[in-house]
Design an enzyme around this catalytic site. Structure first.
Site, PDB file in Angstrom:
ATOM      1  N   ARG A   1      17.377 -34.523   8.446  1.00  0.00           N
ATOM      2  CA  ARG A   1      17.826 -35.526   9.408  1.00  0.00           C
ATOM      3  C   ARG A   1      18.933 -36.414   8.833  1.00  0.00           C
ATOM      4  NH1 ARG A   1      14.773 -40.635  11.640  1.00  0.00           N
ATOM      5  NH2 ARG A   1      15.662 -40.873  13.723  1.00  0.00           N
TER       6      ARG A   1
ATOM      7  N   HIS B   1      22.429 -37.648  10.603  1.00  0.00           N
ATOM      8  CA  HIS B   1      22.790 -39.058  10.800  1.00  0.00           C
ATOM      9  C   HIS B   1      24.025 -39.445  10.006  1.00  0.00           C
ATOM     10  CE1 HIS B   1      18.757 -40.646  12.607  1.00  0.00           C
ATOM     11  NE2 HIS B   1      19.166 -39.507  13.156  1.00  0.00           N
TER      12      HIS B   1
ATOM     13  N   ASP C   1      30.352 -37.943   5.412  1.00  0.00           N
ATOM     14  CA  ASP C   1      30.988 -38.645   4.295  1.00  0.00           C
ATOM     15  C   ASP C   1      30.015 -39.528   3.522  1.00  0.00           C
ATOM     16  OD1 ASP C   1      30.424 -40.591   6.104  1.00  0.00           O
ATOM     17  OD2 ASP C   1      32.460 -41.360   6.320  1.00  0.00           O
TER      18      ASP C   1
ATOM     19  N   ASN D   1      18.028 -45.547  12.489  1.00  0.00           N
ATOM     20  CA  ASN D   1      17.621 -45.440  11.084  1.00  0.00           C
ATOM     21  C   ASN D   1      16.573 -46.443  10.629  1.00  0.00           C
ATOM     22  OD1 ASN D   1      19.330 -43.285  10.581  1.00  0.00           O
ATOM     23  ND2 ASN D   1      21.067 -44.616  10.046  1.00  0.00           N
TER      24      ASN D   1
ATOM     25  N   PRO E   1      22.328 -39.956  19.279  1.00  0.00           N
ATOM     26  CA  PRO E   1      21.590 -40.036  20.546  1.00  0.00           C
ATOM     27  C   PRO E   1      20.222 -40.683  20.351  1.00  0.00           C
ATOM     28  CG  PRO E   1      22.425 -37.812  20.164  1.00  0.00           C
ATOM     29  CD  PRO E   1      22.653 -38.574  18.901  1.00  0.00           C
TER      30      PRO E   1
ATOM     31  N   HIS F   1      13.563 -30.272  15.118  1.00  0.00           N
ATOM     32  CA  HIS F   1      12.326 -30.969  15.450  1.00  0.00           C
ATOM     33  C   HIS F   1      11.113 -30.039  15.363  1.00  0.00           C
ATOM     34  CE1 HIS F   1      14.519 -34.477  17.727  1.00  0.00           C
ATOM     35  NE2 HIS F   1      14.793 -34.430  16.439  1.00  0.00           N
ATOM     36  N   THR F   2      11.285 -28.899  14.760  1.00  0.00           N
ATOM     37  CA  THR F   2      10.156 -28.021  14.428  1.00  0.00           C
ATOM     38  C   THR F   2       9.439 -28.537  13.191  1.00  0.00           C
ATOM     39  OG1 THR F   2       9.529 -25.766  13.800  1.00  0.00           O
ATOM     40  CG2 THR F   2      11.672 -26.486  13.061  1.00  0.00           C
TER      41      THR F   2
HETATM   42  C1  HEM Z   1      19.502 -35.337  21.089  1.00  0.00           C
HETATM   43  C2  HEM Z   1      19.564 -35.442  19.814  1.00  0.00           C
HETATM   44  C3  HEM Z   1      18.467 -36.033  18.974  1.00  0.00           C
HETATM   45  C4  HEM Z   1      17.620 -37.071  19.250  1.00  0.00           C
HETATM   46  C5  HEM Z   1      17.562 -37.935  20.485  1.00  0.00           C
HETATM   47  C6  HEM Z   1      16.746 -37.192  18.108  1.00  0.00           C
HETATM   48  C7  HEM Z   1      15.762 -38.146  17.986  1.00  0.00           C
HETATM   49  C8  HEM Z   1      14.864 -38.205  16.964  1.00  0.00           C
HETATM   50  C9  HEM Z   1      13.805 -39.173  16.863  1.00  0.00           C
HETATM   51  C10 HEM Z   1      13.553 -40.312  17.847  1.00  0.00           C
HETATM   52  C11 HEM Z   1      13.087 -38.893  15.756  1.00  0.00           C
HETATM   53  C12 HEM Z   1      11.862 -39.654  15.255  1.00  0.00           C
HETATM   54  C13 HEM Z   1      12.324 -40.889  14.514  1.00  0.00           C
HETATM   55  C14 HEM Z   1      11.191 -41.861  14.284  1.00  0.00           C
HETATM   56  O1  HEM Z   1      10.415 -42.112  15.183  1.00  0.00           O
HETATM   57  O2  HEM Z   1      11.110 -42.418  13.152  1.00  0.00           O
HETATM   58  C15 HEM Z   1      13.678 -37.740  15.142  1.00  0.00           C
HETATM   59  C16 HEM Z   1      13.209 -37.141  14.000  1.00  0.00           C
HETATM   60  C17 HEM Z   1      13.840 -36.072  13.403  1.00  0.00           C
HETATM   61  N1  HEM Z   1      15.036 -35.511  13.768  1.00  0.00           N
HETATM   62 FE1  HEM Z   1      16.010 -35.843  15.495  1.00  0.00          FE
HETATM   63  N2  HEM Z   1      17.061 -36.241  17.201  1.00  0.00           N
HETATM   64  C18 HEM Z   1      18.112 -35.519  17.678  1.00  0.00           C
HETATM   65  C19 HEM Z   1      18.761 -34.482  17.045  1.00  0.00           C
HETATM   66  C20 HEM Z   1      18.467 -34.051  15.774  1.00  0.00           C
HETATM   67  C21 HEM Z   1      19.285 -33.146  15.022  1.00  0.00           C
HETATM   68  C22 HEM Z   1      20.607 -32.573  15.495  1.00  0.00           C
HETATM   69  C23 HEM Z   1      18.645 -32.962  13.829  1.00  0.00           C
HETATM   70  C24 HEM Z   1      19.058 -32.133  12.649  1.00  0.00           C
HETATM   71  C25 HEM Z   1      20.088 -31.334  12.582  1.00  0.00           C
HETATM   72  C26 HEM Z   1      17.428 -33.731  13.856  1.00  0.00           C
HETATM   73  C27 HEM Z   1      16.471 -33.742  12.887  1.00  0.00           C
HETATM   74  C28 HEM Z   1      15.326 -34.510  12.908  1.00  0.00           C
HETATM   75  C29 HEM Z   1      14.242 -34.369  11.952  1.00  0.00           C
HETATM   76  C30 HEM Z   1      14.125 -33.304  10.892  1.00  0.00           C
HETATM   77  C31 HEM Z   1      13.322 -35.366  12.246  1.00  0.00           C
HETATM   78  C32 HEM Z   1      12.025 -35.707  11.488  1.00  0.00           C
HETATM   79  C33 HEM Z   1      12.388 -36.664  10.350  1.00  0.00           C
HETATM   80  C34 HEM Z   1      11.235 -37.092   9.462  1.00  0.00           C
HETATM   81  O3  HEM Z   1      10.103 -36.665   9.620  1.00  0.00           O
HETATM   82  O4  HEM Z   1      11.517 -37.911   8.557  1.00  0.00           O
HETATM   83  N3  HEM Z   1      17.365 -34.399  15.043  1.00  0.00           N
HETATM   84  N4  HEM Z   1      14.757 -37.363  15.893  1.00  0.00           N
END
Ligand code: HEM
Ligand SMILES: *[C@@H]1O[C@H](CO)[C@@H](O)[C@H](O)[C@H]1NC(C)=O
Ligand SMILES: *[C@@H]1O[C@H](CO)[C@@H](O)[C@H](O)[C@H]1NC(C)=O
Length: 336
Positions: free
Chosen positions: A70, A74, A82, A102, A171, A201-202
């Protein structure tokens, strides 16, 4: 025969060692180019050092793979890839770590610090923090069972951060699908990139506060009430109450939370996407719905598209040549 094979091997290694000049011109908008062999001569152990650091962190904390993946996202969505996301606040800018996306959420910074420390010992001021993030994202994917890809390298590190960029470009889970599509488009990423990259998100977790809105009284935000599987919704409400428990953690993919696979898409098809932004891929557009179905049915296709799309994401506006710098510490810019 032997001689022919030998010279072919030599030729192949020469060809792959050359920067892909012709392809590179279109690879990003800044005229610079990235290629996987960038450190082969200046820091041959670079990739090995990153791998060991990520593997060690992942062994200690299986969620760390998700967190590192992630961070690369970000980073890239704010001023390009960068390492701006890694900077702490300074006299001249506010840290991106304080943004909506973040704050109380982004993690893994100590792991990057430790890897950077090892790299500085091996080859000082050579390997950028931005490249560490790109490699760590790949290694995290591989360590959890996902696809391998060669990571184009040669990014340099920013001299500043953008808190507003982090707030605006990344987003939010309650953004509408058109908003999300626009935010990806602004980074040069299309629908396939969006749906494939969301397969991240897998693995990993989300906090109650990131999806509470859809458990209680969701109004007009792109998801008709009832789309969320009722049993799953009840389960979520038990630990994500109407108020309180904001930081409670939930697996983004409860079926196989530590395995990088296509289960995320299967969950969505079953009405069990955790975030509103996950589920609306299936409910608000025929094009994204078709991709979700394809990936749910074909893990290989998902892996193939994911690897291509993350290389594309890693190519967002890198600093190359003499722009930016190679930071000594990922949390702060060098003294000039
Ligand atoms: C529409 C686009 C996206 C949205 C709205 C989104 C939103 C989120 C949110 C809300 C979380 C949970 C954060 C929290 O509650 O602390 C999350 C976790 C995560 N996102 Fe996304 N995400 C998006 C795209 C992506 C992309 C493009 C990637 C990677 C290439 C990604 C990788 C991850 C990963 C791996 C987690 C888990 C992180 C952890 O457990 O520390 N996401 N995302
Ligand atoms: C999205 O969530 C944020 C943070 O919880 C909130 O401030 C905002 O009002 C929400 N937007 C919509 C359209 O619901
Ligand atoms: C939704 O909100 C309204 C008023 O804001 C409230 O009366 C109602 O009970 C809420 N419904 C749910 C399912 O939370």
């Amino acid at each position: 025969m032997m001689k022919l094979a030998m010279s072919f091997a030599l030729l192949a290694s020469l060809v792959t060692a050359l920067p892909p000049l012709c392809l590179a011109a279109s690879a990003n908008t800044n005229g610079g180019f990235l290629y996987p062999q960038f450190y082969d001569h200046t820091c041959p152990k670079a990739q090995q050092i990153v791998w060991s650091g990520v593997a060690k962190a992942h062994a200690k904390d299986p969620r760390m793979a998700a967190s590192l993946l992630r961070l690369h996202f970000h980073d890239c969505f704010v001023k390009g890839c960068d390492a701006s996301v890694l900077l702490d606040s300074s006299g001249t800018f506010l840290s991106e770590k304080r943004s909506h996306a973040n704050l109380n959420s982004a993690r893994g910074f100590e792991v990057i610090d430790e890897i950077k420390f090892a790299l500085e010992k091996e080859c000082p001021l050579t390997v950028s923090c931005a490249d560490i993030l790109a490699l760590a994202a790949r290694d995290s994917t591989v360590l959890t069972g996902g696809p391998y890809w060669a990571v184009p390298l040669g990014r340099r590190d920013s001299l500043g951060a953008s808190l507003s960029g982090s707030n605006n470009n990344i987003p939010a889970p309650n953004n509408t699908l058109p908003t999300i599509i626009t935010k990806f488009k602004l980074q040069g990423l299309d629908l396939v990139d969006l749906v494939a990259l969301l397969g991240s998100h897998t693995i990993g977790d989300a906090r109650c506060t990131s999806f509470r809105q859809r458990l209680y009284n969701q109004t007009g935000n792109g998801l008709p009430d009832g789309t969320l599987n009722a049993a799953y919704a009840a389960e979520l409400r038990a630990r994500c109450p109407r108020s309180g428990g904001d930081q409670n953690l939930f697996f983004l993919d409860p079926v196989s939370p530590f395995k990088f696979d296509n289960q995320y898409y299967k969950n969505i098809v079953a009405g069990k996407g955790l975030l509103n932004s996950d589920q609306i891929l299936f409910t608000r557009s025929a094009a994204t719905m078709a991709l979700v179905e394809q990936y749910a049915n074909n893990n290989e296709l998902f892996f193939d598209h994911f690897a291509k799309s993350i290389v594309k994401m890693g190519n967002i506006a890198p600093l190359t040549g003499s722009r930016g710098e190679i930071r000594e510490h990922c949390r702060k810019v060098n003294h000039h």
